[in-house]
Design a protein around this motif. Sequence first.
Motif, PDB file in Angstrom:
ATOM      1  N   GLY B  86      11.300   5.704  50.995  1.00 18.42           N
ATOM      2  CA  GLY B  86      11.548   6.470  49.770  1.00 18.42           C
ATOM      3  C   GLY B  86      12.259   7.772  50.070  1.00 18.42           C
ATOM      4  O   GLY B  86      13.238   8.146  49.408  1.00 18.42           O
ATOM      5  N   GLU B  87      11.790   8.431  51.135  1.00 13.52           N
ATOM      6  CA  GLU B  87      12.372   9.733  51.463  1.00 13.52           C
ATOM      7  C   GLU B  87      13.834   9.593  51.874  1.00 13.52           C
ATOM      8  O   GLU B  87      14.695  10.365  51.450  1.00 13.52           O
ATOM      9  CB  GLU B  87      11.549  10.348  52.608  1.00 13.52           C
ATOM     10  CG  GLU B  87      11.592  11.850  52.627  1.00 13.52           C
ATOM     11  CD  GLU B  87      11.184  12.449  51.282  1.00 13.52           C
ATOM     12  OE1 GLU B  87      11.943  13.282  50.799  1.00 13.52           O
ATOM     13  OE2 GLU B  87      10.130  12.062  50.726  1.00 13.52           O
ATOM     14  N   LEU B  88      14.093   8.569  52.666  1.00 14.41           N
ATOM     15  CA  LEU B  88      15.477   8.352  53.112  1.00 14.41           C
ATOM     16  C   LEU B  88      16.381   8.055  51.923  1.00 14.41           C
ATOM     17  O   LEU B  88      17.493   8.582  51.819  1.00 14.41           O
ATOM     18  CB  LEU B  88      15.538   7.197  54.122  1.00 14.41           C
ATOM     19  CG  LEU B  88      14.961   7.504  55.499  1.00 14.41           C
ATOM     20  CD1 LEU B  88      14.964   6.251  56.356  1.00 14.41           C
ATOM     21  CD2 LEU B  88      15.756   8.596  56.177  1.00 14.41           C
ATOM     22  N   VAL B  89      15.877   7.203  51.029  1.00  9.32           N
ATOM     23  CA  VAL B  89      16.692   6.840  49.872  1.00  9.32           C
ATOM     24  C   VAL B  89      16.971   8.070  49.025  1.00  9.32           C
ATOM     25  O   VAL B  89      18.089   8.286  48.554  1.00  9.32           O
ATOM     26  CB  VAL B  89      15.988   5.741  49.051  1.00  9.32           C
ATOM     27  CG1 VAL B  89      16.669   5.555  47.711  1.00  9.32           C
ATOM     28  CG2 VAL B  89      15.962   4.450  49.823  1.00  9.32           C
ATOM     29  N   LYS B  90      15.942   8.938  48.895  1.00  8.85           N
ATOM     30  CA  LYS B  90      16.111  10.156  48.104  1.00  8.85           C
ATOM     31  C   LYS B  90      17.204  11.031  48.724  1.00  8.85           C
ATOM     32  O   LYS B  90      18.076  11.567  48.048  1.00  8.85           O
ATOM     33  CB  LYS B  90      14.777  10.912  48.050  1.00  8.85           C
ATOM     34  CG  LYS B  90      14.521  11.538  46.688  1.00  8.85           C
ATOM     35  CD  LYS B  90      13.295  12.408  46.722  1.00  8.85           C
ATOM     36  CE  LYS B  90      12.001  11.609  46.593  1.00  8.85           C
ATOM     37  NZ  LYS B  90      10.802  12.431  46.890  1.00  8.85           N
TER      38      LYS B  90
END
Lengths: 525, 724
Positions: B86-90
């Motif tokens: 999730g963090e990477l995608v954000k």
Amino acid sequence: MDESVFYIAEGDPNDKHSQESFALATSIHNSQQHASFRQADAPKNGAILSGSGQGERLIVAAPNKALLNVYSWGKESPDQRIPLPEALTCLALVEHPNTRLFSEFHRNSEFKLPSYRVPWLLAGGSKSGKIYVWELSSGSLLCVKEAHYQNVTVVKFSKCGTFLVAGSDDARCTVWKTLDLIAVFDGDNDESSRNFKPYLAITDNTLAVTDLVLNEPGVINDLKLYTVSRDNTLRIYDIITKQLLTTFILSEAIESVVADPAGRAVYVGLSNGLIRTIPLYNINPNTSVLESIGGNQKIITVESDPNLKFTFLHHQQRISADANKTSILHKNLNNKKNDTENANKPIHVTKLAISLDGTNLISGDSLGRVYVSDIVTRQVVKTFTPCNSPISQIQVSSAPFEALNVSSNSKVDKKHRLIPQLKRVLTGRDATEHQLNLEIPSESRDESDENFAVWLSRKTQEDLEFKNLSGVNSSVKKVANITSDSESKKELEDKLAKLSSAYTQLRSKHEELLKEHSKVLNNKA
Amino acid sequence: MSIPLSLVLKQLEGSPSSVVPLLSTLYYDKSILNNISKSDSKHLVSRILNLTRSPIEYNKWAGTNLIRVISDNYTILATEGSNLFGELVKNLDSYNDTVNIKVLTSTVEALNYLCDKIRGKPTMTREILTPKLSTIITLYMDKLHFSPLIIIKSLKKLIQFHPTTFRPFGNKLRAKLITFLHLQDFVNFPEPLKSAIYQTLASLPAIEKTEPELKWESDVKSLIKELKSVLAIYNEFLNLGDDSSLPRLFEQLPSFEENQKNDKILPDMVIDVNEPSSVFQISTRVDILLNLLNAYVTYATQFSVKVPLGLVLVVNEIICSINVRYISYKNDVRDEQIRKIVKSTTVLNSLNSIKFLKDLAFTYKGSMLPHLGNILSLLEVLVPFKNKKIDYDELIIQEVLNRELLSCVSVYLSLVSFLSDHTQLLRFVDVGLLLVEPRITDSTAQQNNNNHNSNGGKKHKKNKNTTAIPLSDILSHQHLFNEAIPEATVNIVRQFMSAVITTVTLPPTQHYKIMRYILIQAVHSRYYNNEHLIPRELRSLLINAVLYPGYEKISLLPIVSTILGDDPLLSVFNNPRFPPLPIYVKNVKDESVFEEEEEEEEEHEQEEKEIELPEQKRAIDEDELPEAKKRKMEDEPQVIQQEQIEQVVEDKIFTKVNPETVVHFAPTKEVEPESRTIQNQKPETVPEPVPVAPVQQMSQNINGDEDESDFEMPEIDVDDSDEE
């Protein structure tokens, strides 16, 4: 890793639909059976297995029928039945040649194994003496050559694919250059290009050539051909110089031959059930130096072997129990008379093969028995389930365990697994018709597979790029870069920065005070 | 160097000064993450996530890379995977061009790595990867222009592994990539990016719901049609009819139907003769289309396809045949500039075509061989020829083309192990030899001189002062003006020579020329190397020269042995040996024991001479008897040294030597080392039964009592190999 022996028999002529015939692939080293193929029977040398393990195929020429049965490893019944222009008597396969020089230098010269490996060419010999060559990935019939006057008994490709050698009942043996055979799209003149001569035609034998074998040298100049014939001779030829090197004369007609992988000896199967070792080196008794036997067109008579030092006996023994077993197997078809007839017939050693390490000899005979024997002790170490008819092909190949034991074939659907139908008409001169059907393999070296060390060194470089090595505060530089247009904006930003820093200072002060306050309060309490 | 976990955690608290030691610690010291406590693990992950959330670029970058490293640990990946993802995608979503590009590339790399880790594990794929996949694809496509190479490669991988998920995005991606192709300067894009774009386009048919192979096939067909339409433009400049086969070849290719015009990938071409540079569009297009076609037919497919190999070859044949050396210009093309440009477009086309042919050989191997004669004659035409001689100047000007030409020929040759006809290759051999000849710029200097001389007297005087300075150097230090032969050329020519001498026997002239070159080069490079080493290509060339001597059968081996004294293969050549024979392996005894007993044996031998001979005779008599019977007969135990009998038996059978003479020599030093080599070399493949061999042997001849035990030995063999 395991070594697998594949064997197939000629099939009982009374058994019209081959219901009783089967071919098996069994481990040499343990009792595991790797694969079995139903309704499989083939004339001698008329079956060929591309290798053992998942994704490999078995191609079988149906006896006396213009039909080819193709099996996939792991499936018992035939995948495909391919009609042919003529019934074939022997088959040979060859892998694609490799770009040998370039594997070191070119990144993209090695490929991963696709789900099904398609060999390059399939050659077949027929009763009428013709040789057929198909390209498997396109199914094109590249060549039909009237090579012999009688039944072709055996065809073999050299490992590199350069030569195709055929032996025949007409006592001749022909060596063809594969390039000549397949050069269909070259040249303009039909007649001259199709009427090429064999690279070498061997007419030394007086009776049918029954089997032949080629060694697998790394240097083409070392390519040797071993032929055996019913005229009791084993002949060794150097193909490149087209010379007969040695003739060995044995006491019996020879039915089969296999050569040691390291070229130390040749093993021949005789028509009296014996297997004879013919060493190619021995120690010269006078000088006690290891010397090679033969060469220079020598004719060597292989004398009888009274001490059985060079002879394997086990096929000669007609174990009655064994005979009973086979007769029980097809009680309906074989009556007693047949049995006695069989008993009087001499036993031929019809096929030979040798294991990976050159220590085990696998032999099949005209009673359908297959034995593994130790070459050094000449004792049987393993007996396989017998077939009901003469053994027509034995092949040994090794593969990893997991590939040999295929549970399901679901990975690839049938459409992509099958080889293209082999054409029955010779391919025309028109190159545009040349259409391949295959799964394009992927390169074995994937560029995205970067190892950690490389990755880390790249990251170290990037890390450095983030850092300011100049000794000058980069934030000052940044301000200088801002154009005059956005001067006001810059001012505002500066103000904001100032204010926010003042705010944070204030806030921290406040927090400090608050802490102190609470401390004081606590102390009071 | 390993940093303890507490320190790692501490470093991650604020902004780490350098992240590299942390990365290497976490990667190499697997025990840190394997033995991590639950709370520590939480700490670690949350701190790393904090870093990635930080607005400071460096921290973001560091956090992203840390994610990649900790995702190697299965537990962390399983528990925190979706958070990390999730963090990477954000991060990927919020990326814009004010942020350092390294943040983007690291994020993409980390995402790809996570995908690779998760892929294939059913539960994790279902829980973590699948829900995020379409978001990732969308984001990749949005950010594509920031770092095209890495993102296109990632997309290519996603197409390969998740064709179904990719399906809705296929057309969009295709459109996007094709706009790249339309860019004017696309041909000047870096090579890796171009090939990534081609390969991605070529792998797009995989997302087709039904029968991707049909889509693939129609794509290939329409590429061929488009190539044909582009090549047909040459008809405006050249008399293509000069080559009688060209019109026929054109006819063989399919053309677009009226309603298929939309299948074209590139827009219609506008060529203005008054603007000569517009002619280059032809070669640009051929470049793009040919390379795209190349990607289609050589990039791995997951399904089997019908490759129209014949058509592809016809296209190449046409391209190589359009050669201004053999085809005349049309009369209305008089402008010298246009003529030159047309010529250079044909050269560019040939270069691309040669590269294509080379790639085809790697992928299709044997299937190319039915066309071998055609291909070689096709390539032969490209050799610059003038007055029945190779045009040296032209050769050097088009060095790149000729280099590729040789490289291509050598790949095809390497597919063949033996060619009896060398006529088609002689031209290439000459080209190769000319390319590695020492090059002297001296001709240009001469020209300069001539120019000066022809100039008027006044001017001449004036110029003399300025030009005399460099010219004097040419005269006095000529060797400095020898142009160095590019290393790539040298390597390719050497590979070519290697390929030639291993497949054909050349006529003596060419053969000696090649050998001369090899030897001179070898001595030369050996001298200028501190350790007297020889580069790899030259080394393999030298060895091939020995292995495939051609006409030269005598003198080469000693020369090469002197130059390459340390080569293991040559050592085998100079000390020829036979493969060790399995039968000569002697007793089971240890080697040390063996040596001691040697003397005893010799004594025995003398004594037992008499005993052996009758034994021999009897064995011959019993030849016809079945084995079992014979064993019974041979009951009387005899104390005979086994080696000796074995020796004698062998000699007797094969060499028709009188046994008397045989017995005189001892079982000998020559034999004994043989047995040792076997024991040393193949301890696994020749296990216990081998030493047993002689015993067994004896038992047949002499001692029937031992039979039963002997039969069991081979079974030991079986067990042994099972364990392997």
